[in-house]
Design a protein around this motif. Structure first.
Motif, short mmCIF file in Angstrom:
data_model
loop_
_atom_site.label_atom_id
_atom_site.label_comp_id
_atom_site.label_asym_id
_atom_site.label_seq_id
_atom_site.Cartn_x
_atom_site.Cartn_y
_atom_site.Cartn_z
N ARG A 86 7.96 30.46 26.29
CA ARG A 86 7.43 30.17 24.94
C ARG A 86 5.94 30.49 24.87
N SER A 100 1.83 36.57 21.58
CA SER A 100 1.94 37.94 21.07
C SER A 100 1.85 37.98 19.54
N HIS A 119 9.60 39.32 21.50
CA HIS A 119 9.61 38.86 22.89
C HIS A 119 10.71 37.83 23.13
N TYR A 120 10.94 36.96 22.16
CA TYR A 120 12.06 36.02 22.29
C TYR A 120 13.39 36.79 22.33
N CYS A 145 5.56 34.32 24.72
CA CYS A 145 6.00 34.89 23.43
C CYS A 145 5.05 34.52 22.30
N GLU A 146 4.58 33.28 22.29
CA GLU A 146 3.71 32.82 21.20
C GLU A 146 2.33 33.45 21.23
N PRO A 172 6.07 37.33 17.98
CA PRO A 172 6.83 36.54 18.95
C PRO A 172 8.33 36.81 18.95
#
Length: 192
Positions: free
Chosen positions: A36, A42, A48-49, A39-40, A45
């Motif tokens: 998390r 970027s 990436h998730y 991803c956050e 997100p």
């Protein structure tokens, strides 16, 4: 090359965006804190998730087990090595399946376009794990032996140079007399 298994999965990023909007707890329930946080950070997100979701699916396909039957959704996650490359992390049921199948590593590649995230996973056993190149080892050993030989030659040259700098009578005092009588001269010979 035979491997324990190969898995591929794709996910439309728009699907992940919809899930993220409709079920805010989904991310906390499925992804690790490390995932998390990554991803956050970027700009997008959801890309990436989606890539990490596809990676989970690809890994369980490579292991030949799928989710369920003792393998939970959080038993597979994506981490990064010291060079920043994505790595599969197996825990719980997924780690147990890997151990039973002799899997020592899961090679992972994840990528995405604007629309789709894709992941490829290869479960590798010890039998097919790439071995260090024996030729590279032999080349390193040969280079080391050349360095050692050069060092010995350099030392011999240094000793020889030091000896050449000394006067000849210091090296062999009794050789001066021998040298003056034993050396041929350039005088013409009178004998025929």
């Amino acid at each position: 090359m035979t491997a324990a298994g190969i898995g591929v999965d794709m996910l439309e990023i728009s699907r992940m965006e919809r899930v993220m909007r409709r079920r805010p707890n989904f991310l906390r329930r499925v992804f690790t804190e490390e995932e998390r946080a990554y991803c956050e950070r970027s700009a997008r997100p959801a890309e990436h998730y989606a890539a990490r979701w596809a990676a989970r699916e690809a890994v369980v396909k490579a292991l030949g087990c799928g989710f369920g039957g003792g393998v939970g959704i959080r038993d597979v996650s994506v981490t990064r090595d010291d060079r920043g490359s994505a790595r599969a992390r197996l825990t719980g049921g997924a780690a147990k399946v890997a151990l039973e199948k002799g899997v020592v590593e899961v090679a992972l590649s994840i990528s995405y376009t604007r629309d789709v995230a894709v992941a490829n996973a290869v479960a590798v056993t010890e039998a097919v794990k790439p071995k260090p190149d024996a030729r590279a080892d032999a080349a390193r050993a040969l280079a080391a032996s050349f360095r050692e030989a050069k060092s010995v030659l350099d030392e011999l040259e240094r000793v020889e140079d030091a000896q050449m700098a000394l006067p000849i009578d210091t090296l062999a005092p009794d050789m001066t007399a021998v040298a003056s009588t034993a050396l041929p001269t350039n005088r013409p010979s009178t004998e025929e």
